[in-house]
Design a protein around this motif. Structure first.
Motif, mmCIF file in Angstrom:
data_model
loop_
_atom_site.group_PDB
_atom_site.id
_atom_site.type_symbol
_atom_site.label_atom_id
_atom_site.label_comp_id
_atom_site.label_asym_id
_atom_site.label_seq_id
_atom_site.Cartn_x
_atom_site.Cartn_y
_atom_site.Cartn_z
ATOM 1 N N ALA A 289 0.838 -1.211 0.000
ATOM 2 C CA ALA A 289 0.000 0.000 0.000
ATOM 3 C C ALA A 289 0.868 1.253 0.000
ATOM 4 O O ALA A 289 0.578 2.224 -0.706
ATOM 5 N N ASP A 290 1.951 1.242 0.768
ATOM 6 C CA ASP A 290 2.847 2.406 0.801
ATOM 7 C C ASP A 290 3.463 2.661 -0.560
ATOM 8 O O ASP A 290 3.484 3.793 -1.046
ATOM 9 N N VAL A 291 3.994 1.606 -1.160
ATOM 10 C CA VAL A 291 4.658 1.790 -2.456
ATOM 11 C C VAL A 291 3.613 2.180 -3.514
ATOM 12 O O VAL A 291 3.866 3.035 -4.365
ATOM 13 N N ALA A 292 2.420 1.598 -3.424
ATOM 14 C CA ALA A 292 1.356 1.973 -4.365
ATOM 15 C C ALA A 292 0.987 3.445 -4.200
ATOM 16 O O ALA A 292 0.786 4.160 -5.178
ATOM 17 N N ALA A 293 0.918 3.896 -2.937
ATOM 18 C CA ALA A 293 0.556 5.291 -2.693
ATOM 19 C C ALA A 293 1.595 6.240 -3.275
ATOM 20 O O ALA A 293 1.284 7.333 -3.716
ATOM 21 N N LEU A 294 2.843 5.801 -3.269
ATOM 22 C CA LEU A 294 3.932 6.663 -3.741
ATOM 23 C C LEU A 294 4.140 6.587 -5.244
ATOM 24 O O LEU A 294 4.672 7.514 -5.849
ATOM 25 N N THR A 295 3.762 5.473 -5.841
ATOM 26 C CA THR A 295 4.051 5.302 -7.264
ATOM 27 C C THR A 295 2.797 5.275 -8.121
ATOM 28 O O THR A 295 2.885 5.387 -9.339
ATOM 29 N N GLY A 296 1.631 5.104 -7.498
ATOM 30 C CA GLY A 296 0.398 4.991 -8.270
ATOM 31 C C GLY A 296 0.279 3.673 -9.002
ATOM 32 O O GLY A 296 -0.438 3.578 -10.000
ATOM 33 N N ASP A 297 0.957 2.660 -8.536
ATOM 34 C CA ASP A 297 0.921 1.358 -9.211
ATOM 35 C C ASP A 297 -0.452 0.702 -9.039
ATOM 36 O O ASP A 297 -0.784 0.184 -7.977
ATOM 37 N N ALA A 298 -1.244 0.721 -10.101
ATOM 38 C CA ALA A 298 -2.621 0.212 -10.025
ATOM 39 C C ALA A 298 -2.660 -1.291 -9.783
ATOM 40 O O ALA A 298 -3.573 -1.795 -9.125
ATOM 41 N N ASP A 299 -1.684 -2.030 -10.304
ATOM 42 C CA ASP A 299 -1.694 -3.482 -10.101
ATOM 43 C C ASP A 299 -1.436 -3.831 -8.638
ATOM 44 O O ASP A 299 -1.987 -4.807 -8.111
ATOM 45 N N TYR A 300 -0.592 -3.054 -7.999
ATOM 46 C CA TYR A 300 -0.369 -3.245 -6.558
ATOM 47 C C TYR A 300 -1.692 -3.061 -5.806
ATOM 48 O O TYR A 300 -2.037 -3.839 -4.922
ATOM 49 N N VAL A 301 -2.403 -1.986 -6.157
ATOM 50 C CA VAL A 301 -3.655 -1.692 -5.454
ATOM 51 C C VAL A 301 -4.666 -2.814 -5.689
ATOM 52 O O VAL A 301 -5.329 -3.279 -4.759
ATOM 53 N N LYS A 302 -4.747 -3.277 -6.937
ATOM 54 C CA LYS A 302 -5.697 -4.355 -7.239
ATOM 55 C C LYS A 302 -5.371 -5.603 -6.429
ATOM 56 O O LYS A 302 -6.261 -6.300 -5.942
#
Ligand code: ZN
Length: 672
Positions: A289-302
């Motif tokens: 979640a942290d890395v997704a929040a910083l990079t906007g990685d949609a696959d991480y969020v999914k």
């Protein structure tokens, strides 16, 4: 002084473009993109209620000094001095991650310091940090077991550096070091521990990467620590390394996978079920979640959305606990939620809370706060005694008073050989303020109901929201709005799932019946409609100083049923009132607690008892039971008292149950 979330979002604003370019092929998405919500840092939150404030004070006055003393007694601090060559001796203790206990207490002490100045504690930290710094090797390596004796007998250490990452916890130690260092820096403006962390992180950057060592930590947490280090330094190499460790998981090219126990069975973006060691898992999901929040990685969020769905529909205890199995300290199969043998490690409750808060900040949906609140008041809080110096490691939902589920004991213990849980409690409690409020643009969110205040700093204004409430015992909440100058903005007040007839955001649990009492909301005495959006009642208007929002959340006793797929809870019922889950104990109800029958006709009512367990609302009345006389059993009535689950096991070890039979004919009720 600012908290992690605040810093992260500021860093993102500065660096997102370059970061996206550097990290490459990162999808920019709308939903779940970084910085959707920002938590109001705990330093801008005052907790002045009758429930949490005394616990924070106990944490400060009792738990922090108690745990530092335990670290001294058990060699956890001396190990740093031996590693530094200042004392002679062998590594004390049996586990290579004993270094993390002082780190975690430093983190908690730092949060505590920034809320409550304490020169003596500040000085103690300075001295301790000097000892830690002296144990660091020239190139930044810090792991006392190996430094004391590279051939030493410390379990799991591996014959050389990084050679047994599956179990050595070298990177786990680093992760907790970074979290402590960032907290200490934020609390004191001192770089002493931060410089140690940076030196260690630079060694990791030098050592691990696509064209260097391609391996991952067996126990995650370094990802969280690296993201925090990126937050304070703005140095993207730390974020890149966090992402490398996450992307490398589950990829078999060049190394043997560690398997589901370490969530290393398939790439994280392909994972869809919570498996393996529950603390490793929840720390990893938080790191994603942290890395997704910083990079906007949609696959991480999914990926974490899918895994969260799996947990809340199939693997979440009513108390918010996760990790059903003692074996492997692990998640069980879907719907495997036994009560007496539930593991529910206190650390996993904390990891689950951290993860849900991060998901809330990504999505702005109150359903994550519903889970977080359930954990806070129940599964997490049971982990520490009211006195602040005894702890549960596992947190079962049923006890026969004999089974020594708590590492050799049937009640709380002061310390453990592996003392991860006590040192997690000490750092989590003083960070509580950071979970209460959040902001997105000109919307101010009230997530949790805690008397005190939160100060928001939207553009060109400062707004203080003061809460006046006796929550969790009373559902009346008054929010006094104090903008520096009148302004148009929206206040989003969370209407908890439990108040809307939904104990969890899934069909895993449901209430026997919906309450007839309606949630009401007023502004300056006038009723306003509930304009609901993602679990928040939104009130947009021109606010001026002294405006008052009044929320009433009716708190009848609610009876909970569990999804029939959970074998252990078939034919049973549990009790809740507000956010609190209840249990029945032997000390109040006599033995055979697990045979008490909460049939639909039993009469029970709440009663506040100031004299009991630090002040609790109990549930009183009568229940049905089976009276045994020689060879015969007869149905009978008996008096009944249930107490909040978090407060159980304070009056000696004994029987306890959260889930009770609801039919007199229920076979186990008769024959157990
Ligand atoms: Zn633990």
């Amino acid at each position: 002084m600012a908290t992690f979330q605040g810093i992260i979002v500021r860093s993102l604003a500065i660096t997102s473009c370059t970061l996206l370019a550097l990290l490459g092929n990162i999808a920019q998405s709308g939903e779940g993109l970084a910085g959707k919500l920002t938590a109001v840092p705990f330093t801008d939150v005052v907790i002045a209620d009758e429930f949490w404030a005394p616990r924070l004070e106990t944490n400060r006055k009792v738990t922090i000094p108690f745990e530092f003393k335990k670290c001294e007694e058990t060699g956890r601090i001396e190990n740093f001095e031996i590693a530094a060559g200042k004392k002679k001796g062998a590594f004390r203790g049996r586990l290579p991650f004993n270094d993390t206990d002082p780190y975690k207490i430093i983190e908690g002490a730092s949060y505590s310091l920034s809320l409550h100045p304490d020169p003596e504690l500040d000085k103690y930290l300075d001295e301790l940090i000097a000892r830690i710094a002296a144990a660091q090797e020239q190139d930044g390596y810090l792991y006392t077991g190996r430094t004391i004796d590279p051939n030493g007998p410390v379990k799991w250490m591996g014959p050389k550096r990084w050679s047994n990452l599956r179990m050595s916890h070298e990177l786990y130690n680093s992760g907790h070091l970074y979290e402590a260092a960032v907290a200490h820096y934020q609390a004191t403006d001192k770089r002493s521990l931060l410089d140690v962390a940076i030196k260690n992180a630079d060694l990791l950057v030098h050592t691990f990467g696509p064209d260097k060592i391609r391996d991952v930590p067996g126990h995650q947490v370094v990802e969280l620590g690296l993201a925090k280090l990126y937050g304070v330094t703005g140095n993207e190499k730390y974020l890149r390394l966090a992402k490398f460790f996450l992307d490398e998981r589950g990829r078999a090219d060049g190394r043997k996978l560690y398997g589901p126990y370490s969530q290393d069975h398939k790439p994280i973006v392909k994972q869809d079920e919570a498996v393996g060691h529950a603390v490793r898992a929840t720390y990893m999901y938080s790191g994603i979640a942290d890395v997704a929040a910083l990079t906007g990685d949609a696959d991480y969020v999914k990926a974490i959305d899918r895994i969260w769905e799996n947990v809340v529909t199939k693997k979440l205890y009513l108390t918010g606990g996760v990790g059903a199995r003692h074996k492997g300290e692990a998640f069980g199969d879907n719907y495997e939620l036994p009560n007496a043998t539930a593991y529910n490690e206190t650390c996993a409750a904390i990891g689950n809370a951290m993860w849900n808060h991060r998901l809330f900040l990504l999505h702005g949906d109150a359903k994550y706060i519903d889970v977080l609140e359930r954990i806070l008041y129940n599964g997490f809080l049971a982990g520490v005694s009211l006195s602040g110096d005894k702890f549960f490691y596992p947190n079962p939902l049923e006890s026969d008073g004999k089974y020594k589920f708590n590492k050799g004991s049937a009640t709380r213990q002061p310390w453990f050989g592996c003392s991860c849980c006590p040192t997690n409690v000490v750092r989590f409690l003083p960070s509580l303020g950071g979970y209460v409020y959040a902001r997105s643009g000109d919307t101010l969110y009230v997530n949790l109901f805690v008397a005190g205040s939160g100060t928001f700093k939207p553009a060109n204004n400062t707004v203080k929201l003061r809460q006046d409430t006796r929550y969790p015992w009373d559902g009346d909440i008054k929010i006094i709005v104090e903008p520096a100058h009148p302004a148009e903005f929206t206040i989003g007040v969370r209407i908890p799932g439990w108040a809307r007839g939904e104990p969890v955001p899934s069909d895993l649990y449901k209430y026997m019946k919906k309450s007839d009492d309606k949630v009401t909301l007023k502004v300056n005495g006038e009723a306003v409609p509930l304009d609901m959006d993602k679990g928040f009642a939104r009130i947009g208007r021109n606010w001026k100083k002294g405006d008052v929002v009044q929320l009433n959340l009716p708190m009848p006793i609610r009876r909970v049923f569990c999804n029939k797929k959970v074998k252990d809870n078939v034919g049973k019922v549990a009790l809740e009132r507000g956010p609190i889950v209840y249990c029945a104990e032997e000390v109040d109800n006599g033995s055979n607690v697990r045979r008490l029958v909460l049939s639909a006709d039993v009469r029970i009512k709440p009663e506040y008892r100031a004299d009991l367990l630090g002040g609790v609302c109990v549930i009183k009345g009568w229940v049905r039971s089976w009276h045994r006389e020689q060879q015969h059993v007869y149905p009978a009535k008996q008096d009944f008292v249930a107490i909040p689950y978090y407060a159980w096991s304070h009056r000696g070890a004994g029987e306890m149950a959260v889930w009770l039979p609801r039919y007199l004919g229920f076979p186990e009720a008769k024959t157990q």
